[in-house]
Enzyme design. Structure first.
Site, short mmCIF file in Angstrom:
data_model
loop_
_atom_site.label_atom_id
_atom_site.label_comp_id
_atom_site.label_asym_id
_atom_site.label_seq_id
_atom_site.Cartn_x
_atom_site.Cartn_y
_atom_site.Cartn_z
N LYS A 174 -27.34 47.04 -58.46
CA LYS A 174 -25.99 47.02 -57.90
C LYS A 174 -26.05 46.71 -56.40
CE LYS A 174 -26.03 52.04 -57.68
NZ LYS A 174 -25.16 53.04 -57.14
N ARG A 206 -18.29 63.15 -60.58
CA ARG A 206 -17.81 61.79 -60.30
C ARG A 206 -17.27 61.23 -61.61
NH1 ARG A 206 -22.07 57.73 -57.39
NH2 ARG A 206 -22.95 57.69 -59.48
N HIS A 232 -25.63 61.69 -64.73
CA HIS A 232 -26.25 61.33 -63.45
C HIS A 232 -26.55 62.60 -62.66
CE1 HIS A 232 -27.35 58.65 -60.26
NE2 HIS A 232 -26.35 58.97 -59.47
N ARG A 269 -33.26 55.03 -65.03
CA ARG A 269 -32.47 54.07 -64.23
C ARG A 269 -33.00 54.08 -62.80
NH1 ARG A 269 -28.52 57.61 -66.45
NH2 ARG A 269 -28.00 58.23 -64.32
N TYR A 292 -22.66 46.02 -23.15
CA TYR A 292 -21.32 46.61 -22.99
C TYR A 292 -21.40 48.05 -22.50
CZ TYR A 292 -19.23 42.81 -25.74
OH TYR A 292 -18.81 41.60 -26.18
N CYS A 339 -24.58 44.81 -29.82
CA CYS A 339 -23.31 44.06 -29.85
C CYS A 339 -23.06 43.55 -31.27
CB CYS A 339 -23.38 42.87 -28.90
SG CYS A 339 -23.93 43.27 -27.25
N ASP A 344 -23.17 40.53 -32.44
CA ASP A 344 -24.08 39.47 -32.89
C ASP A 344 -25.41 39.45 -32.15
OD1 ASP A 344 -21.67 38.35 -34.22
OD2 ASP A 344 -21.11 37.98 -32.14
C1 LIG Z 1 -25.36 56.04 -62.53
C2 LIG Z 1 -26.51 55.67 -61.66
N1 LIG Z 1 -27.75 55.63 -62.16
C3 LIG Z 1 -28.81 55.32 -61.42
C4 LIG Z 1 -28.70 55.01 -60.08
C5 LIG Z 1 -29.92 54.70 -59.27
O1 LIG Z 1 -30.13 55.70 -58.30
P1 LIG Z 1 -31.36 55.63 -57.31
O2 LIG Z 1 -31.13 54.47 -56.42
O3 LIG Z 1 -31.30 56.93 -56.58
O4 LIG Z 1 -32.57 55.45 -58.15
C6 LIG Z 1 -27.42 55.03 -59.51
C7 LIG Z 1 -27.26 54.75 -58.07
O5 LIG Z 1 -26.67 55.47 -57.33
C8 LIG Z 1 -26.31 55.37 -60.31
O6 LIG Z 1 -25.07 55.41 -59.79
#
Ligand SMILES: Cc1ncc(COP(=O)(O)O)c(C=O)c1O
Length: 380
Positions: free
Chosen positions: A37, A134, A164, A220, A265, A312, A314
């Site tokens: 992601k 969440r 999670h 994950r 600045y 700054c 850039d």
């Molecule tokens: C539902 C879920 N699974 C797995 C992950 C991966 O987490 P991490 O980057 O801590 O391994 C995330 C990321 O936040 C997540 O939202």
């Protein structure tokens, strides 16, 4: 093509190395989902996904349907799960592209049923909230009710039941243990109702580093795919990681200034000796945070040079001694290793009072990402 001498090198060999490091500690039936992601935590999602799949990951996780579509449009055919919410009206689009969605409420379940009927294909993972607060179903009876509705839809695959962990990176494991217990209660309830238990998954990077016994069918992996430990509490030599991203720029201007010269600045910095000031073409609009004004360092000639004055939008100035014969065009490392010195995302995160995740994902769209394959040697 970019004209800008500020770029990130993403080492796909490091991504492969990190996947293999996890692969080695889990039995073969545990699948690895590469969490890509936020454009692969700022590294470039398609490139990271490809490298992770080559090294043994079998699934991809994203936050939004747009991110999943981007992967499909880049030719990635592996199973993809949208971990975040997907609006009911978009579920059919997901299924048309063989993308699985996360479900946790009745409206989405109804949308999933309709979309599956129309497309003749559907895939979902049910999410339960065990303490993150969440997304996810909190109530066992509600979960059973939603699950029964899903099971009644022909051609729909319930590919997972997951949750999670909120505190897996903390020193004290008790919150995670309570979350796991809660997860088990959902699973037990399903069995008691005589329903088939879908493939289970619970662990993020911190969990996978720490609670290996809870891997179930899938882990994950996000931040550790990119070479970072989520915290010092989960750092272990058993899973050696290699950061994949190096952020570089080239010196745009060099000037020698006397003591008492104000820089940037607000004139918040004034030299106290003869110095050489280097102007770097990178700023907070690139994700080089303004919070690092007068605090952070960059690497010049394999040594640390302090950021002087305010960052700054850039441009940023750093100071070096007069006897460093730095030239315009010379390479500077903003994040990564140069010679024997290293500035990593954890160090930058400490300066900014945040976490490596944010440092990496802040690096902006204006900074081109270049893939390198250090095992294979050179750019790909
Ligand atoms: C539902 C879920 N699974 C797995 C992950 C991966 O987490 P991490 O980057 O801590 O391994 C995330 C990321 O936040 C997540 O939202």
């Amino acid at each position: 093509m970019s004209y800008r001498p500020t770029w990130c090198e993403v080492d796909v060999a490091a991504i492969r190395h990190n996947v293999r490091a996890f692969r080695r500690v889990f039995s073969p039936e545990v699948e690895i989902m590469a969490v890509v992601k936020a454009d692969g935590y700022g590294h470039g999602a398609p490139v990271v996904a490809r490298a992770a799949l080559e090294a043994g990951a079998t699934q991809l996780g994203v936050a939004t349907l747009d991110e999943a579509v981007q992967l499909r449009e880049n030719g990635l055919g592996a199973p993809i799960l949208v971990l975040g919410p997907t609006e009911g009206r978009h579920v059919e689009e997901a299924f048309a592209r063989k993308i699985a969605v996360t479900v946790f409420d009745a409206d989405t379940v109804a949308a999933v049923a309709r979309a599956t009927e129309r497309r003749g294909w559907g895939a979902v993972h049910l999410k339960v909230d065990t303490g993150m607060g969440r997304l996810g179903v909190r109530d066992e009876a509600e979960l059973i009710n939603l699950y029964r509705q899903l099971l009644a839809v022909p051609a729909l695959r319930v590919e997972g039941l997951y949750s999670h962990l909120a505190c897996a990176d903390e020193a004290d494991p008790s919150f995670s243990v309570a979350q796991h217990d809660r997860f088990r209660r959902f699973v037990t309830r399903m069995s008691q109702e005589g329903l088939p238990v879908p493939p289970l998954h619970l662990l993020n990077s911190a969990g996978a580093l720490r609670f290996r016994g809870w891997a179930y069918r899938l882990v994950r992996i996000g931040i550790s795919l990119y070479g970072y430990y989520p915290s010092v509490h989960v750092k272990t030599g058993e899973v050696p990681l290699r950061p994949a991203l190096t952020w570089k720029t080239r010196v745009a201007h060099v000037k020698d200034v006397p003591p008492g010269t104000p820089i940037s600045y607000g004139a918040t910095y004034r030299t106290t000796e003869d110095l050489r000031i280097l102007t770097l073409p990178v700023g907070y609009a690139d994700g080089f945070s303004r919070l690092r004004s007068n605090r952070g360092h960059v690497l010049v000639r394999g040594r640390r040079a302090p950021i002087v004055g305010r960052v700054c939008m850039d441009q940023t100035m750093v100071a070096v001694p007069r006897h460093w014969d730095v030239q315009v065009g010379e390479e500077v490392v903003l994040l990564g290793t140069q010679g024997a010195e290293r500035i990593d995302a954890d160090e930058i995160a400490r300066e900014m009072n945040t976490i490596s995740y944010e440092v990496l994902t802040l690096i902006g769209k204006r900074v081109p990402r270049v893939s390198v394959d250090v095992e294979g040697g050179g750019e790909v």
